[in-house]
Design an enzyme around this catalytic site. Structure first.
Site, short mmCIF file in Angstrom:
data_model
loop_
_atom_site.label_atom_id
_atom_site.label_comp_id
_atom_site.label_asym_id
_atom_site.label_seq_id
_atom_site.Cartn_x
_atom_site.Cartn_y
_atom_site.Cartn_z
N ALA A 14 0.75 -1.67 -0.14
CA ALA A 14 -0.79 -0.16 -0.03
C ALA A 14 1.01 1.44 -0.08
CB ALA A 14 -1.17 0.20 1.42
N GLU A 37 10.63 2.81 6.36
CA GLU A 37 10.50 1.47 6.37
C GLU A 37 11.42 0.73 7.31
OE1 GLU A 37 9.61 -2.51 6.51
OE2 GLU A 37 8.39 -1.21 5.59
N SER A 43 8.69 -3.84 -1.26
CA SER A 43 7.43 -4.06 -2.41
C SER A 43 7.54 -5.67 -2.74
CB SER A 43 7.66 -3.01 -3.18
OG SER A 43 7.16 -1.44 -2.86
N CYS A 47 2.81 -12.99 0.75
CA CYS A 47 2.26 -14.16 0.78
C CYS A 47 3.29 -15.75 -0.25
CB CYS A 47 0.45 -14.03 -0.82
SG CYS A 47 -0.21 -12.49 -0.24
N ARG A 74 13.87 6.49 -8.48
CA ARG A 74 11.99 7.22 -9.31
C ARG A 74 12.16 8.68 -7.95
NH1 ARG A 74 11.86 2.13 -10.56
NH2 ARG A 74 10.94 1.62 -12.75
N VAL A 84 9.04 4.65 12.36
CA VAL A 84 7.84 5.59 12.57
C VAL A 84 7.66 5.50 14.46
CG1 VAL A 84 6.20 7.57 12.54
CG2 VAL A 84 7.13 7.08 10.91
N TYR A 433 -17.61 -23.61 -21.91
CA TYR A 433 -17.94 -25.12 -21.91
C TYR A 433 -16.85 -25.33 -23.17
CZ TYR A 433 -19.24 -29.82 -22.89
OH TYR A 433 -19.41 -31.07 -23.04
N TRP A 441 -22.96 -28.49 -17.56
CA TRP A 441 -23.29 -27.91 -16.06
C TRP A 441 -22.74 -27.54 -15.54
CZ3 TRP A 441 -27.87 -25.14 -15.57
CH2 TRP A 441 -28.82 -25.40 -16.57
N ARG A 449 -28.12 -23.83 -8.91
CA ARG A 449 -29.69 -24.44 -9.08
C ARG A 449 -30.34 -25.25 -8.38
NH1 ARG A 449 -29.09 -28.64 -13.96
NH2 ARG A 449 -31.17 -29.50 -13.30
#
Length: 460
Positions: A14, A37, A43, A47, A74, A84, A433, A441, A449
């Protein structure tokens, strides 16, 4: 031209997505960006840590999408190993500590992004802080575990908790040749599923040699004379020998800074934001990732759902706002997938207990089919459970457990939930399918269903 300063607290999904998006929209002359950090890495894919531990991913750095050096190139002033430790909201500044030197300094901001993430939940138990006990949330955590596994001579592991991390780490440790025991408090593993679906996961774990102990209340981590974990004790009086202990109990939002500063927190302890990811009540403070609560579009309440998919989207939304653009994050339906060996696990929307807590009247439908045409080579069993609102037939949730090709079918349900579709509408979907991919199905349609029949039989 006046140069604004953006301060970002947290250098993973984030935080750095927000910084990168803001930089795309505003150059260094318009916006100075400083990011703090506390770890060594930025980055990266948390997971992916179980797959690195299990040997499916060769190198740690394969999990890193962008290094600190790449961010700095960058024009983002990224300061690693810097934590922090205080927010001064009236003074629009943060106090940061260099973790290597111990020196502290204040940095002012015009815009502030809090992306402090989550931390592994550590119950207050004797021995929980012993050497050999590992929580897995950051890449630094993963590196510490890998270092410990290299040093450990024994091959007995106890995983405490059977959520996503617990199950995935159990499989990873089996892959490394460990004898693995999973202890968890619930009726079945994977509490994100209903117990009947979790039972399928339990059977799969046992079949791959993972000893899974349900309703196990851990009371203590036993240690040797050198202070290292040697066993895990439970309320039943059992002791499970361990050369390494991994905590897979879950995570909690890392919001001590926000709490101390008086920022608004939700029922799960996560920071509360509006749809633009601004902290509620603050024009120049934003927050995203695993430290926030998000709106559950089905239950209509905020929840803490720590996932990298959300965190990256939050960062894009925040960066757009800071950079002068406009974007929103409307909420989630709670979609998640995982696997144990060849068994795929997926869920979206509400479980039965979620629906009950939300005051919804519902019906359920559970079917077992195959992931491909039954006659096609390699066809594997697939179980789908569907929840629908009793009166309206509105889809409320779907859980899937099955062989290869099962889990990603949950995306069909996630779209249907987001669109507010009924199970009757779901039956009419024109899904792809061919025998290698699905029966005539599709199992999702078969479950829909059956759910339609259940809704009609239940009446009002």
């Amino acid at each position: 031209m006046t140069t604004e300063r953006l301060v970002v607290v947290g250098g993973d999904a984030a935080g750095m997505s927000a910084a990168s998006q803001a930089r795309r929209l505003k150059g260094p002359a318009e916006l100075e960006i400083i990011a703090f950090e506390r770890g060594h890495f930025t980055s990266y894919s948390a997971c992916g840590i179980p797959y690195w531990v299990g040997g499916l991913v060769d190198e740690r750095d394969d999990l890193i999408a962008r290094t600190p050096e790449e961010h700095r190139a960058r024009d983002i002033d990224l300061r690693t190993r810097t934590e922090v430790v205080e927010l001064d909201l009236p003074g629009s500044r943060v106090r940061a500590r260099d973790l290597d030197s111990g020196t502290e300094s204040w940095t002012g901001y015009d815009q502030l992004v809090l992306a402090t993430g989550a931390r592994p939940f550590r119950p207050r138990l004797p021995g929980i802080g012993a050497h050999g006990v590992h929580g897995i949330q950051t890449l630094d955590d993963g590196q510490r575990l890998m270092d410990a596994l290299e040093r450990t001579e024994g091959r007995r592991a106890v995983v405490v908790g059977a959520g996503y991390i617990g199950v995935e780490m159990a499989e990873a440790l089996v892959g490394r040749g460990y004898e693995v025991t999973v202890l968890h408090r619930g009726e079945q593993p994977m509490a994100t599923l209903d117990p009947d679906m979790g039972g399928l996961v339990h059977s799969a774990m046992n079949s791959m040699g993972i000893r899974t102990v349900s309703r196990a209340e851990v009371t203590k981590i036993l240690t040797d004379e050198e202070g290292r974990a040697r066993a895990v004790a439970t309320a039943a009086g059992e002791e499970y020998p361990a050369d390494v202990v991994v905590l897979g109990i879950g995570v909690e939002p890392r919001t001590a800074l926000a709490r101390a500063a008086g920022l608004p927190l939700g029922p799960s302890g996560g920071i509360l934001t509006d749809f633009s990811m601004r902290v509620r009540g603050y024009e120049n403070i934003w927050s995203g990732g695993d430290c926030v609560e998000v709106l559950d579009l089905i239950a209509g309440r905020t929840r803490h759902i720590p996932l990298g998919t959300h965190a990256n989207k939050h960062g894009q939304v925040i960066g757009s706002g800071v950079g002068g653009g406009y974007a929103t994050f409307p909420g989630v339906v709670g979609t998640a997938v995982s696997k144990v060996c060849e068994l795929e696990i997926a869920r979206t929307g509400l479980r039965e207990r979620d629906a009950l807590e939300a005051g919804l009247r519902f019906v359920t439908a559970t079917i077992t089919s195959t992931n491909t045409a039954g006659y096609y080579p390699g066809a594997a069993e697939m179980t789908v459970k569907m929840l629908a609102e009793r009166r309206t037939g509105r889809l409320l949730g779907v859980q899937i457990v099955g062989g290869a090709g099962s889990a990603k079918r949950v995306d069909i349900a996630a779209v249907a939930l987001t669109a507010g579709m009924t199970v009757e509408q779901l039956v009419t979907l024109d899904l792809g399918y061919a025998p290698p991919f699905s029966p005539v199905w599709d199992p999702i349609l078969v479950a829909a269903r059956k759910a339609v029949t259940a809704v009609r039989s239940a009446g009002v």
